[in-house]
Design a protein around this motif. Structure first.
Motif, PDB file in Angstrom:
ATOM      1  N   SER C  82       0.808  -1.213   0.015  1.00 47.03           N
ATOM      2  CA  SER C  82       0.052  -0.045   0.065  1.00 47.03           C
ATOM      3  C   SER C  82       0.974   1.231   0.034  1.00 47.03           C
ATOM      4  CB  SER C  82      -0.943  -0.058   1.235  1.00 47.03           C
ATOM      5  OG  SER C  82      -2.069  -1.076   1.272  1.00 47.03           O
ATOM      6  N   LYS C  85       2.652   1.696  -3.495  1.00 48.19           N
ATOM      7  CA  LYS C  85       1.498   2.324  -4.649  1.00 48.19           C
ATOM      8  C   LYS C  85       1.207   3.519  -4.148  1.00 48.19           C
ATOM      9  CE  LYS C  85       0.420  -1.968  -6.428  1.00 48.19           C
ATOM     10  NZ  LYS C  85      -0.654  -2.564  -7.494  1.00 48.19           N
ATOM     11  N   LYS C  86       0.840   3.861  -2.934  1.00 41.75           N
ATOM     12  CA  LYS C  86       0.444   5.291  -2.664  1.00 41.75           C
ATOM     13  C   LYS C  86       1.361   6.226  -3.203  1.00 41.75           C
ATOM     14  CE  LYS C  86      -3.087   4.548   0.969  1.00 41.75           C
ATOM     15  NZ  LYS C  86      -3.415   4.364   2.449  1.00 41.75           N
ATOM     16  N   LEU C  89       1.698   6.530  -6.673  1.00 43.31           N
ATOM     17  CA  LEU C  89       0.449   7.471  -7.159  1.00 43.31           C
ATOM     18  C   LEU C  89       0.458   9.051  -6.894  1.00 43.31           C
ATOM     19  CD1 LEU C  89      -2.482   5.383  -6.369  1.00 43.31           C
ATOM     20  CD2 LEU C  89      -1.694   6.046  -8.757  1.00 43.31           C
ATOM     21  N   MET C  90       0.797   9.333  -5.258  1.00 44.76           N
ATOM     22  CA  MET C  90       1.113  10.539  -5.108  1.00 44.76           C
ATOM     23  C   MET C  90       2.104  11.376  -5.796  1.00 44.76           C
ATOM     24  SD  MET C  90      -1.555  11.105  -3.632  1.00 44.76           S
ATOM     25  CE  MET C  90      -2.892  10.369  -2.469  1.00 44.76           C
ATOM     26  N   ARG C  92       2.840  10.848  -9.100  1.00 47.65           N
ATOM     27  CA  ARG C  92       2.375  11.049 -10.414  1.00 47.65           C
ATOM     28  C   ARG C  92       1.349  11.961 -10.388  1.00 47.65           C
ATOM     29  NH1 ARG C  92       1.387   5.685 -13.017  1.00 47.65           N
ATOM     30  NH2 ARG C  92       2.163   5.116 -11.057  1.00 47.65           N
ATOM     31  N   LEU C  93       0.258  11.916  -9.523  1.00 49.30           N
ATOM     32  CA  LEU C  93      -0.843  12.703  -9.536  1.00 49.30           C
ATOM     33  C   LEU C  93      -0.605  14.346  -9.731  1.00 49.30           C
ATOM     34  CD1 LEU C  93      -3.481  11.409  -7.324  1.00 49.30           C
ATOM     35  CD2 LEU C  93      -3.694  11.669  -9.872  1.00 49.30           C
ATOM     36  N   PRO C  94       0.135  14.874  -8.927  1.00 44.73           N
ATOM     37  CA  PRO C  94       0.108  16.451  -9.120  1.00 44.73           C
ATOM     38  C   PRO C  94       0.996  16.825 -10.482  1.00 44.73           C
ATOM     39  CG  PRO C  94       1.315  15.729  -6.887  1.00 44.73           C
ATOM     40  CD  PRO C  94       0.885  14.533  -7.744  1.00 44.73           C
ATOM     41  N   MET C  96       0.166  15.221 -13.188  1.00 45.55           N
ATOM     42  CA  MET C  96      -0.763  15.101 -14.365  1.00 45.55           C
ATOM     43  C   MET C  96      -1.844  16.309 -14.046  1.00 45.55           C
ATOM     44  SD  MET C  96      -1.408  11.088 -13.940  1.00 45.55           S
ATOM     45  CE  MET C  96      -2.649  10.663 -15.162  1.00 45.55           C
ATOM     46  N   PHE C  97      -2.141  16.501 -12.614  1.00 46.26           N
ATOM     47  CA  PHE C  97      -3.143  17.776 -12.545  1.00 46.26           C
ATOM     48  C   PHE C  97      -2.793  18.939 -13.263  1.00 46.26           C
ATOM     49  CE2 PHE C  97      -5.059  15.882  -8.543  1.00 46.26           C
ATOM     50  CZ  PHE C  97      -5.704  15.020  -9.006  1.00 46.26           C
ATOM     51  N   ARG C  98      -1.277  19.336 -13.207  1.00 47.86           N
ATOM     52  CA  ARG C  98      -0.799  20.182 -13.704  1.00 47.86           C
ATOM     53  C   ARG C  98      -1.144  20.086 -15.429  1.00 47.86           C
ATOM     54  NH1 ARG C  98       3.743  19.277 -11.152  1.00 47.86           N
ATOM     55  NH2 ARG C  98       3.331  19.949  -9.004  1.00 47.86           N
ATOM     56  N   GLN C  99      -0.803  19.166 -15.964  1.00 43.06           N
ATOM     57  CA  GLN C  99      -1.120  18.921 -17.437  1.00 43.06           C
ATOM     58  C   GLN C  99      -2.287  19.124 -17.677  1.00 43.06           C
ATOM     59  OE1 GLN C  99       0.177  15.365 -18.997  1.00 43.06           O
ATOM     60  NE2 GLN C  99       2.255  16.297 -19.813  1.00 43.06           N
ATOM     61  N   MET C 100      -3.272  18.691 -16.873  1.00 40.30           N
ATOM     62  CA  MET C 100      -4.575  18.495 -17.289  1.00 40.30           C
ATOM     63  C   MET C 100      -5.259  20.192 -17.383  1.00 40.30           C
ATOM     64  SD  MET C 100      -6.362  15.545 -14.936  1.00 40.30           S
ATOM     65  CE  MET C 100      -5.919  13.840 -15.346  1.00 40.30           C
ATOM     66  N   ARG C 101      -4.643  20.934 -16.360  1.00 45.97           N
ATOM     67  CA  ARG C 101      -4.964  22.328 -16.300  1.00 45.97           C
ATOM     68  C   ARG C 101      -4.789  22.964 -17.742  1.00 45.97           C
ATOM     69  NH1 ARG C 101      -4.117  22.577 -10.616  1.00 45.97           N
ATOM     70  NH2 ARG C 101      -6.175  22.972  -9.427  1.00 45.97           N
ATOM     71  N   ILE C 110     -12.989  14.816 -14.053  1.00 42.46           N
ATOM     72  CA  ILE C 110     -12.187  14.120 -13.368  1.00 42.46           C
ATOM     73  C   ILE C 110     -13.340  13.283 -12.647  1.00 42.46           C
ATOM     74  CG2 ILE C 110     -10.525  13.333 -11.667  1.00 42.46           C
ATOM     75  CD1 ILE C 110      -8.859  15.587 -12.556  1.00 42.46           C
TER      76      ILE C 110
END
Lengths: 118, 118, 118, 118
Positions: C82, C85-86, C89-90, C92-94, C96-101, C110
């Motif tokens: 756990s 994996k966490k 993930l944590m 990679r997410l930020p 990805m979020f910046r890219q999404m914006r 989302i």
DNA sequence: GTGGTCTAGACCACC
DNA sequence: GTGGTCTAGACCACA
């Protein structure tokens, strides 16, 4: 084909030897160590065996890989090697000492052997 | 299931342990040591593993077998064990000493550790 | 021969899959996982490839080896998996979020995708 | 020598970076991007590596080559880049969501992280 | 040229 | 039977 004993895996002995060479100053930080291929040819073992030695040292932070260029000595290599070896020694010594006491070996015998060594 | 490390074969560690007990006087010459069956149950290992340990000690003249009765400690057990261990130690020490020199460990450090041990 | 993608090494994907099964409760602490041989046969890969997967998980403390018996799940397996994996993930997410914006994707998109998933 | 991670090929990371710069407006349609030579020198990598990055973007229609003059940004660059990135993201998200569910991460955690990001 | 992955098959130690 | 080591040789990605 150089001298390897059969007690420990060859790749461990190879890693150990490389560590000794780094510690001895043969390879300095950011120096490139021989390639897997060269190392294999030098010692007469299979490439995968060399690779395994490098991989282990890499995991321990003693060397690092630059893709397509080879393996290089890290800045902390000497420190890490020393620490590792000291730790190993300091773990083994106390139990050896206890055994020696049981066997009637005294500190004077040790000192004498120390002075004779090398 | 007792604590064994994975560096050396379990049967070797078992033989070693029995040697230590003999050396410590737990079993005296012509004393019967536990049976393979008891020994296995005690340590939670396969009977074949125990057997291999006994067989090895038997070959080294440290215990002997009386058919149907079990294994017994020989008269020379202590002497043989001592010799074996001394030989092993004396082989390992010189290379350890060389390593220590490289690591900057001196004889004084060793003496100090000796005094602190146990 | 099961579905593996070519983006990551097979042994990594195998290790990942085993982690998922442990996380899902398929194998519990001190359960024995399939042997290298079984695992290889099951997935249609070479034994060494399976072995590499097991070796890696072993180094990470997720499984442990009992000699001659096989690999077993550690007590801390679930926790370690756990955490691993966490952490991934944590990390990679930020970004990805910046890219999404930048791409004009909003949080509502989302949330919607989340609700549609599975 | 700039910071590249070892997970993905360097040339992919270089292509990515150039895409980001185009998306950010650093290079506009029909602008000339740095030459392979300049780019290599800038980032401290082999010219072949730069070339591979350019070649890939060229194949994707993001830049085009004018012989003897260099590479130039196409009219559709921004659109193509956006589409590519969106597609990649939308492929990756569902599996990440499934993993998160297994790890006990909920949509509320994601929303919170979204709000905290940047 | 470099390292990295994978396969196939051998041999060994251990249980 | 188990895992662990080693070999030989192939193919790929990368510089």
């Amino acid at each position: 084909m150089t001298e390897f004993n059969n007690e420990r895996p060859i790749y461990v002995q190879m890693a150990d030897r490389l560590c000794d060479e780094i510690l001895a100053g043969r390879y300095k930080p950011d120096d490139r160590v021989p390639s897997v291929r060269e190392y294999s040819a030098m010692l007469g073992v299979n490439m995968n065996t060399s690779f395994k030695a490098f991989e282990q040292l890499s995991r321990e932070g003693i060397i690092y890989n630059r893709r397509g260029l080879g393996y290089f000595v890290t800045q902390e290599a000497c420190r890490l090697i020393s620490e590792k070896k000291k730790k190993e020694l300091m773990n083994r010594l106390p139990q050896m000492f206890r055994q020696m006491r049981l066997l009637g070996i005294g500190i004077s015998d040790i000192v004498q052997l120390w002075n004779e060594t090398e």
